[in-house]
Design a protein around this motif. Structure first.
Motif, PDB file in Angstrom:
ATOM      1  N   ARG A 207    -179.723  23.795  15.349  1.00 35.25           N
ATOM      2  CA  ARG A 207    -181.632  23.089  15.274  1.00 35.25           C
ATOM      3  C   ARG A 207    -182.546  23.308  14.161  1.00 35.25           C
ATOM      4  N   TRP A 218    -191.728  19.126  10.895  1.00 38.04           N
ATOM      5  CA  TRP A 218    -191.927  20.293  11.940  1.00 38.04           C
ATOM      6  C   TRP A 218    -191.909  21.091  11.774  1.00 38.04           C
ATOM      7  N   TRP A 221    -194.458  26.163   6.602  1.00 40.71           N
ATOM      8  CA  TRP A 221    -194.247  25.841   5.448  1.00 40.71           C
ATOM      9  C   TRP A 221    -193.218  26.967   4.771  1.00 40.71           C
TER      10      TRP A 221
ATOM     11  N   ARG B 246    -193.718  26.214  20.295  1.00 44.10           N
ATOM     12  CA  ARG B 246    -193.769  25.319  19.189  1.00 44.10           C
ATOM     13  C   ARG B 246    -195.381  25.281  18.601  1.00 44.10           C
ATOM     14  N   VAL B 249    -195.655  28.699  16.989  1.00 43.28           N
ATOM     15  CA  VAL B 249    -196.420  28.374  15.400  1.00 43.28           C
ATOM     16  C   VAL B 249    -197.212  28.074  14.733  1.00 43.28           C
ATOM     17  N   PRO B 459    -200.074  26.470   9.444  1.00 42.73           N
ATOM     18  CA  PRO B 459    -199.562  27.266   8.783  1.00 42.73           C
ATOM     19  C   PRO B 459    -197.664  26.197   8.997  1.00 42.73           C
ATOM     20  N   LEU B 460    -198.083  24.601   9.762  1.00 39.74           N
ATOM     21  CA  LEU B 460    -196.693  23.512   9.868  1.00 39.74           C
ATOM     22  C   LEU B 460    -197.318  22.788   9.795  1.00 39.74           C
ATOM     23  N   HIS B 461    -197.110  21.567   9.384  1.00 41.11           N
ATOM     24  CA  HIS B 461    -198.115  20.160   9.216  1.00 41.11           C
ATOM     25  C   HIS B 461    -198.670  20.145  10.114  1.00 41.11           C
ATOM     26  N   ARG B 463    -199.365  17.101  11.377  1.00 44.54           N
ATOM     27  CA  ARG B 463    -198.984  15.689  11.980  1.00 44.54           C
ATOM     28  C   ARG B 463    -198.265  16.094  13.317  1.00 44.54           C
ATOM     29  N   SER B 464    -197.122  16.969  13.226  1.00 44.26           N
ATOM     30  CA  SER B 464    -196.552  17.313  14.477  1.00 44.26           C
ATOM     31  C   SER B 464    -197.573  17.905  15.516  1.00 44.26           C
ATOM     32  N   TYR B 467    -198.614  14.669  16.922  1.00 38.75           N
ATOM     33  CA  TYR B 467    -198.043  13.997  18.150  1.00 38.75           C
ATOM     34  C   TYR B 467    -198.144  14.947  19.706  1.00 38.75           C
ATOM     35  N   THR B 468    -197.408  16.271  19.481  1.00 37.65           N
ATOM     36  CA  THR B 468    -197.665  17.102  20.629  1.00 37.65           C
ATOM     37  C   THR B 468    -198.247  16.567  21.552  1.00 37.65           C
ATOM     38  N   LEU B 509    -183.424  20.933  20.303  1.00 39.42           N
ATOM     39  CA  LEU B 509    -183.330  21.268  19.207  1.00 39.42           C
ATOM     40  C   LEU B 509    -184.497  21.542  18.992  1.00 39.42           C
ATOM     41  N   LEU B 510    -185.568  20.884  19.883  1.00 38.71           N
ATOM     42  CA  LEU B 510    -187.357  21.591  19.414  1.00 38.71           C
ATOM     43  C   LEU B 510    -187.539  23.122  19.248  1.00 38.71           C
ATOM     44  N   ALA B 511    -186.561  23.361  19.595  1.00 44.84           N
ATOM     45  CA  ALA B 511    -187.039  25.102  19.901  1.00 44.84           C
ATOM     46  C   ALA B 511    -186.586  25.600  18.724  1.00 44.84           C
ATOM     47  N   PRO B 512    -188.743  26.209  18.414  1.00 46.30           N
ATOM     48  CA  PRO B 512    -188.501  27.340  17.136  1.00 46.30           C
ATOM     49  C   PRO B 512    -188.140  28.328  17.132  1.00 46.30           C
TER      50      PRO B 512
END
Lengths: 376, 523
Positions: A207, A218, A221, B246, B249, B459-461, B463-464, B467-468, B509-512
């Motif tokens: 994944r 997504w 960084w 997610r 994160v 820590p993440l862009h 945008r996600s 969206y969430t 697929l989306l599980a971190p």
């Protein structure tokens, strides 16, 4: 037959939107509908997984290993564009990935049947990963006339935390890599079991790699995988920092970051038998397929050379001399080819540095391979 | 590397019994969305539905044994403890029913409640209260005579789900005492009421009256019910894996060390945390209800689009419904409810919410979270009374804009309170020595939020995150407007089936990387 009848034949009755809500249907119809939905769900999951597996294993290998897969696709395209030119495949680490820009050579080359350089480096690649790239290339049908193997002493250390197979994520391994796993991995059975598990759960286990290709932003960084392939050009070159002349403060920071890492790597340094075996096997493999083989020692800054204690330098040079003697290998020693300012952290070339380096590297390769283009 | 604010099942108490050690290897995590649990549950399901319908008791025993093993895989000793207290509760119930003497019945009820609360306090609150007493005595210059307890070590031995099944046992004792229900005569049925594996870990808190009646109904295999169960299971898994984990994160690193991040990032982390906590717990509840459906049982719905609540009172009628209704029935109303003066009602609200906060965890941060919600409820109550006397204001608040404003204000208030919702233990994998208590962390968060600070970005862009958040909002709106149900009712079966497959694959697929621990796991 009229058009309406044809349409009725084509249209699946079950896919028509229900005229009435499900609640108003009979109990039996609702039960039948529920069972059908569940059955389609189960079959759907199986089909999606099967399709994902087939795509990853054969049609789109870049889904499993984008770094290698995208380069392989690009190489096919370059070969189709340049038929008849002798192919020179360069395998190595991130230093090769960022340092060798065949496009710069293409722009500068004299013309005719000059070697067709292609960058097949993989980030983190020591001798085992170089061998993996080479084996995959041959398995994919590429027949290079010459192979250039990067030689870099830090990656010849394989003990403890420096063990190279530990840097290879099992998810990126293809079925064809199983012999490499058997020969070089510390616990081949465990890795083989993990690979089987990956194939059983292709979406879940891959994944991060898939998401890194679909929606790289997504990912956190500090775990952005796409940095290793996101900027690849059509020649396998991964552009480094666009910085020349180097910003002194930024460069100093990067050097300060890397220095303890590499000083640690040089403490207690030895050339590991595993690295030696992999290097020799890579040379043997290429020669067995008729390719000429050359070693290349890519540029390093004076600061980086200063981190290497004399005894490590001596051990590495002794090993290199022995390897060259025993295998009769030519060497392109490019350690001092570029100014320190082109090496943004002491051992990775900037974009401008890559162009500068490759313009000298092309003729050196031509010379090393001889007028016939390489094949032995 | 899993980064979780809350305790995970990583280090359960070890057992010496080989059988249970083997069981622990087979079922390492008590989480519903793990492949090991699903295989275990499939086996239970197969055995359960293979038993003929007329052997109802055999089916119940299968579920009791499976539930016990599910718990024992995590800790055999604590599984025996839960079973033993359940047996005691069963006997207390029988005792109450065996006599008509009110004094005896009351004494038995008090004993039952006392036993359950004592066990809860011993495991969950002992360390907290003893450490507070220790600090108090030291501050007063007295020798406490004991050293501060290691809360981290104590937390490992808190039986999971203890707060949930304690409340279930208490409600049973009270209902039997009040003669709302008759004491259960069948031991396996009673064992199943407490140990039923879908609700054992984190609820929903079931009422004996609802559940025990269901154990008497013969269960038939029903495809429609199975479909509902699978749907809920998938929805829960998607909420947990694709959204809650997610969002973790985004927010976990910032909640770990807020002073390293800039003000904007900290505000966005609070938004992410609000989404996370909702999807984590409602996802878990959906999975629990779904699993129960697959076994032919119906559990209480625990959530009803809480973030579209127009005021805090409504929020508590839509959030963790089984707990809020429990607190209402067994705490707020016995305290006097809203029958007395305005002051008495406000007092009852404050007591109920403070104890409700403490129920969530043994830390001042949870107590303060309860107090904050109590204050919000009191404020809303006063404002509602004030607005009623001002028709123009009341009318303005009822308009679309006014309603939107109220929803936003409620969400904002609830989100600010979530900052307090922090456990004391804070095992940061990167900095194991950095242990701040929940209150200190909440203060650090507020400091960053209400000052202009520079620092690291998210820590993440981001945008996600947007969206969430947009996705969650759209789902809320679709459900509350009835559009979801309308479309769902009319979707052909194959399209629904394809939707299930897509939902599961998207969750995968989306599980971190981050852990699979549930926030409410330790409550």
């Amino acid at each position: 037959m009229t058009r309406t009848v044809l349409l009725q034949l084509v249209r699946l009755p079950a896919l028509r939107p229900a005229a009435k809500p499900r609640g108003s249907a009979s109990v039996f119809a609702r039960r039948r509908g529920a069972a059908a939905a569940l059955l389609v769900g189960v079959v759907g999951v199986l089909v999606i997984h099967a399709v994902a597996l087939i795509l990853m294993e054969s049609a789109y290998p870049q889904l499993r290993d984008p770094e290698y897969g995208r380069r392989a696709a690009a190489l096919r395209a370059r070969l189709a564009e340049h038929p008849g030119r002798p192919l020179v495949l360069v395998v190595g680490s991130s230093r090769t990935c960022m340092g060798l820009s065949p496009a710069a050579w293409e722009a500068a080359r004299p013309g005719g049947a000059d070697p067709l350089l292609f960058n097949m480096g993989l980030v983190g690649g020591g001798p085992v990963i170089e061998l993996m790239a080479l084996r995959r290339a041959y398995a994919d049908g590429f027949r290079p006339d010459a192979v250039v193997i990067e030689f870099w002493p830090p990656f010849l250390r394989e003990d403890g935390a420096f063990h190279e197979p530990d840097r290879i994520d099992h998810v990126r391994l293809f079925t064809g890599d199983e012999p490499l796993v058997r020969d070089y991995f510390p616990d081949p059975d465990k890795t083989a079991a993990q690979m089987r598990h990956d194939r059983f759960h292709p979406l879940y286990e891959a994944r991060h790699r898939l998401l890194a290709q679909i929606a790289p932003r997504w990912q956190p960084w500090d775990r952005r995988m796409d940095l290793a392939w996101g900027g690849l050009d059509g020649w396998g070159w991964l552009p480094g920092l666009d910085e020349y002349p180097a910003k002194p403060d930024e460069r100093a920071k990067r050097l300060a970051h890397c220095e303890p890492i590499y000083r640690g790597q040089f403490a207690g340094y030895t050339v590991h038998p595993l690295a030696d075996r992999a290097l020799r096997e890579a040379v043997g493999l290429a020669r067995a397929r008729g390719a000429k083989v050359t070693l290349a020692y890519l540029p390093e800054s004076s600061e980086f050379r200063g981190w290497m204690p004399p005894e490590v330098e001596r051990a590495a040079q002794d090993y290199l001399a022995r390897l060259r003697r025993e295998l009769n290998l030519p060497l392109i020693d490019a350690r001092l080819w570029v100014d320190d300012g082109f090496l943004v952290d002491g051992f990775h070339l900037s974009r401008q540095g890559a162009a500068e380096f490759t313009r000298r590297f092309g003729p050196a390769v031509s010379a090393a391979l001889g007028p016939a283009g390489g094949r032995e | 590397m899993p980064l979780s604010l809350f305790a995970s099942a990583d280090a359960p108490p070890k057992t010496d019994w080989p059988y249970f050690q083997k069981l622990a290897e087979l079922l390492p995590e008590p989480f519903f969305h793990t492949s090991n649990f699903l295989l275990f549950f499939l086996a239970v399901l197969a055995v359960y539905w293979t038993i003929p319908r007329r052997w109802q008791m055999a089916r119940i025993w299968v579920l009791v044994v499976a539930s016990f093993h599910f718990y024992a895989a995590w800790s055999a000793e604590l599984a025996f403890l839960v079973t033993a207290t359940t047996l005691a509760d069963y006997l207390f119930g029988r005792l109450m029913d065996a006599t008509d003497r009110q004094k005896v019945r009351r004494a038995v009820m008090v004993t039952s409640i006392g036993m359950n609360l004592s066990i809860l306090c011993y495991f969950k609150y002992r360390g907290f209260f003893l450490n507070e007493l220790h600090d108090l005595l030291v501050a007063a210059g007295r020798d406490p005579g004991y050293a501060r307890l290691d809360m981290k070590a104590i937390a490992l031995f808190v039986p999971f789900g203890i707060s949930f099944y304690t409340f279930e046992a208490i409600s049973y004792a009270v209902d039997v005492y009040r003669r709302k229900i008759k004491a259960e005569t069948s031991l396996p049925r009673f064992l199943l009421f407490i140990l039923f594996l879908p609700h054992l870990v984190s609820g929903p808190i079931v009422r004996a009256g609802d559940f025990l009646t269901q154990t008497r109904r013969p269960k038939r295999w029903n495809w429609v019910r199975v479909q509902v169960g699978v749907q809920l299971l998938l929805m829960g898994a998607f909420k947990k894996m694709a959204i809650a984990d997610r969002m973790a994160v985004f927010c976990d690193p910032i909640f770990h060390e807020p002073d390293r991040y800039n003000t904007g990032a900290v505000w966005m982390a609070v938004l992410a945390y609000s989404i996370r906590i909702y999807c984590d717990f409602s996802g878990y509840s959906d999975m629990a209800v779904g699993l129960a459906h697959l076994l032919g049982y119906k559990l209480t719905n625990n959530f009803n689009m809480p973030y579209l609540s127009k005021n805090v009172g409504e929020f508590w009628r839509r959030w963790h419904i089984s707990l809020s209704s429990w607190l209402r029935d067994y705490l707020f109303i016995p305290l006097g409810g809203s029958r007395g003066s305005n002051l008495a009602t406000c007092r009852n609200l404050m007591i109920t919410m403070t104890l409700g906060g403490l129920w969530h965890g043994a830390a001042w941060s949870f107590v303060l979270w309860g107090v904050a919600h109590g204050l919000l409820l009191v404020t809303h109550r006063q404002f509602a009374a004030f607005a009623k006397t001002r028709p123009a204001l009341d009318a303005a608040l009822q308009t679309t804009v006014g309603t939107g404003f109220r929803i936003l204000l409620t969400f904002f208030s609830v989100s600010l309170c979530w900052v307090l919702f922090q456990p004391d233990l804070f095992p940061n994998p990167q900095k194991p020595d950095l242990i701040l208590n929940g209150f200190e962390r909440a203060l650090a968060m507020y400091k960053q939020m209400f000052g202009l600070h520079m620092g690291l970005p998210l820590p993440l862009h981001n945008r996600s995150l947007w969206y969430t958040a947009g996705f969650v909002l759209i789902c809320h709106l679709l459900v509350t407007r009835g559009a979801w149900q309308w479309v769902y009712d009319r979707l052909p079966a194959p399209v629904l089936g394809a939707g299930y497959a897509a939902c599961l694959c998207a969750a995968m697929l989306l599980a971190p990387d981050s852990g699979s621990s549930f926030i409410y796991f330790q409550f």
